[in-house]
Design a protein around this motif. Structure first.
Motif, short mmCIF file in Angstrom:
data_model
loop_
_atom_site.label_atom_id
_atom_site.label_comp_id
_atom_site.label_asym_id
_atom_site.label_seq_id
_atom_site.Cartn_x
_atom_site.Cartn_y
_atom_site.Cartn_z
N GLY A 134 0.81 -1.21 0.00
CA GLY A 134 0.00 0.00 0.00
C GLY A 134 0.84 1.26 0.00
N GLY A 135 0.57 2.14 -0.95
CA GLY A 135 1.37 3.35 -1.10
C GLY A 135 0.60 4.63 -0.83
N GLU A 149 2.35 -1.08 -4.55
CA GLU A 149 1.09 -0.35 -4.69
C GLU A 149 0.25 -0.96 -5.81
OE1 GLU A 149 -2.06 1.74 -4.92
OE2 GLU A 149 -0.70 2.15 -3.25
N THR A 192 5.10 10.02 -1.23
CA THR A 192 5.78 9.11 -2.17
C THR A 192 7.08 9.72 -2.68
OG1 THR A 192 3.70 8.09 -2.86
CG2 THR A 192 5.56 7.92 -4.37
N TYR A 245 4.78 -0.48 -8.75
CA TYR A 245 3.37 -0.19 -9.03
C TYR A 245 2.72 -1.33 -9.82
CZ TYR A 245 4.37 4.43 -7.29
OH TYR A 245 4.74 5.48 -6.47
N ASP A 294 -2.66 -1.29 3.37
CA ASP A 294 -3.48 -1.28 2.16
C ASP A 294 -4.90 -0.81 2.38
OD1 ASP A 294 -3.66 -3.66 3.65
OD2 ASP A 294 -4.06 -4.92 1.91
#
Length: 411
Positions: free
Chosen positions: A21-22, A44, A121, A133, A166
């Motif tokens: 999770g980003g 992510e 980020t 990603y 997340d």
């Protein structure tokens, strides 16, 4: 002990971590882990950093202080609008409480959620945190000396630990506990938008610079004047049987705006604000949700952080700040305690009481917003009393976790 190189300089000898999770908690957790000597990679699900997602949010002084621990506060302050004041009012325009901030603390900063994602980020990437990603987690498998994440594209990744950052619909939460609770709906659909601040609206509202207004009554609306002069607002539409996010998106913005105008007829300032809002300036945010108490925050080499385990709903004004606090506290526990199991248990003990108390308070406010409370306004203590335990909370990175736990035991 405060190494940034990911060289295993922590009591447990942990060297690597997968952060799933980003959003908010993920990049901050990766930065805190690196400071604890653990090399973390963020995975992510979106194909790029999450741009254009969500409405505005506020970062309170406690969240900014936690960001300073990992050196990310300046990057976030650069994108935020200082909001030191808060005014509580009813739907007739009567002010009944006011808070001008604590003079010894910086102000809360308001910002679009996607800009916060991007700032965190970019800062974490500049500090050496890798981001990958298009990696949607579907499962994770633990072994004796590590954990392997499996992604929807068929790829895998392995590390010593897996951190579930997340979000409120966390996959990691259900991997840890298949019986884990789902998000709890608060009875309200959330909307936001921008109202054109012409002379008429400005004369009706008379907004003070740096003040955020919260109006309760038959319906709830919050608003403040943005840095470009527009009025930024957020409001709730009570709904017992809410549409899904997909169903919500299929309804034209003009139709939702019509429903809001009908609900807020006679409400101050709702009627005026919505009259000055065009359909293309409406944001359909979705269901107002919170996480109920999650029985299992961790299992084996996997642990949850942020909204995945304690999303308090936007009514708290603390969601992002609590996620940041927890990410930093997790890094400190892994730095100081001799095994990941002991570190995870200490992290939960340090965080659960605070986040659950804030979540329950937000749930009570949600009942007011949904029109299900006997009182048309929430029962607030004095603003200074209400905000002090929230805004003054600090995580002392330099203090050992063992010392913190001893202090709590003796309190």
């Amino acid at each position: 002990m405060n190494s940034n190189s990911g060289n295993g300089d922590n009591a447990a000898g942990i060297r690597t971590a997968l952060v799933i999770g980003g959003g908010v908690a993920g990049p901050v957790a990766a930065l805190a882990l690196r400071r604890a000597g653990i090399a973390a990679t963020v995975y992510e699900a979106y194909p790029t950093a999450a741009d254009g997602i969500g409405a505005w949010l506020g970062l309170a002084p406690n969240g900014l202080a936690a960001l300073a621990t990992v050196g990310a506060d300046a990057a976030v302050r650069a994108i935020g609008q200082p909001m030191p004041g808060a005014v509580m009012a009813d739907g007739a325009g009567n002010h009944y409480a006011r808070f001008d901030g604590f003079p010894e603390l910086p102000p809360t900063m308001a910002m679009p959620r996607d800009r916060l994602f991007r700032a965190l980020t970019d800062h974490a990437a500049a500090e050496g945190v890798p981001f990958v990603y298009g990696k949607r987690l579907v499962d994770a498998e633990e072994t004796a000396d590590g954990v392997t994440a499996r992604f929807a594209d068929g790829s895998t990744a392995t590390a010593d630990l897996l951190i579930g950052a997340d979000g409120i619909r966390s996959t990691v939460r259900t991997v840890i506990d298949p019986q884990a609770p789902a998000p709890e709906y608060g009875g309200v659909l959330s909307f936001g938008g921008y109202a054109a601040m012409d002379r008429g609206l400005e004369a009706e509202l008379k907004p003070e610079p740096g003040a955020m207004y919260f109006t309760f009554g038959r319906a709830f609306m919050g608003y403040w004047q943005g840095p470009d002069g527009q009025l930024i607002w957020f409001a709730g539409l009570p709904a017992d049987n809410p549409p899904s996010q997909a169903e919500l998106a299929r309804v034209p913005a003009a139709e939702w705006l019509g429903k809001l105008r009908e609900l807020y007829a006679g409400h101050f300032p709702g009627e005026h604000v919505l009259r000055h809002t065009a359909p293309d300036a409406l944001m359909m945010v979705g269901q107002m949700e919170r996480m109920p108490s999650v029985p299992h925050w961790h299992r084996g080499r996997m642990v949850l952080v942020g909204d995945a385990v304690h999303a308090p709903s936007s009514s708290s004004g603390q969601g992002a700040s609590l996620a940041i606090e927890s990410a930093v506290e997790l890094g400190r526990c892994l730095r100081d305690l001799p095994g990941h199991g002991e570190a995870f248990a200490a992290y939960e003990a340090l965080r659960r009481p605070r986040v659950e108390a804030i979540g329950l308070n937000a749930a009570a406010v949600n009942e007011v917003k949904a029109g299900k409370s006997a009182s048309p306004r929430p029962s607030f203590p004095a603003p200074e009393e209400m905000f002090r335990p929230l805004h003054f909370h600090r995580i002392d990175w330099e203090q050992s976790v063992q010392e913190t736990l001893r202090g709590l035991a003796g309190a």
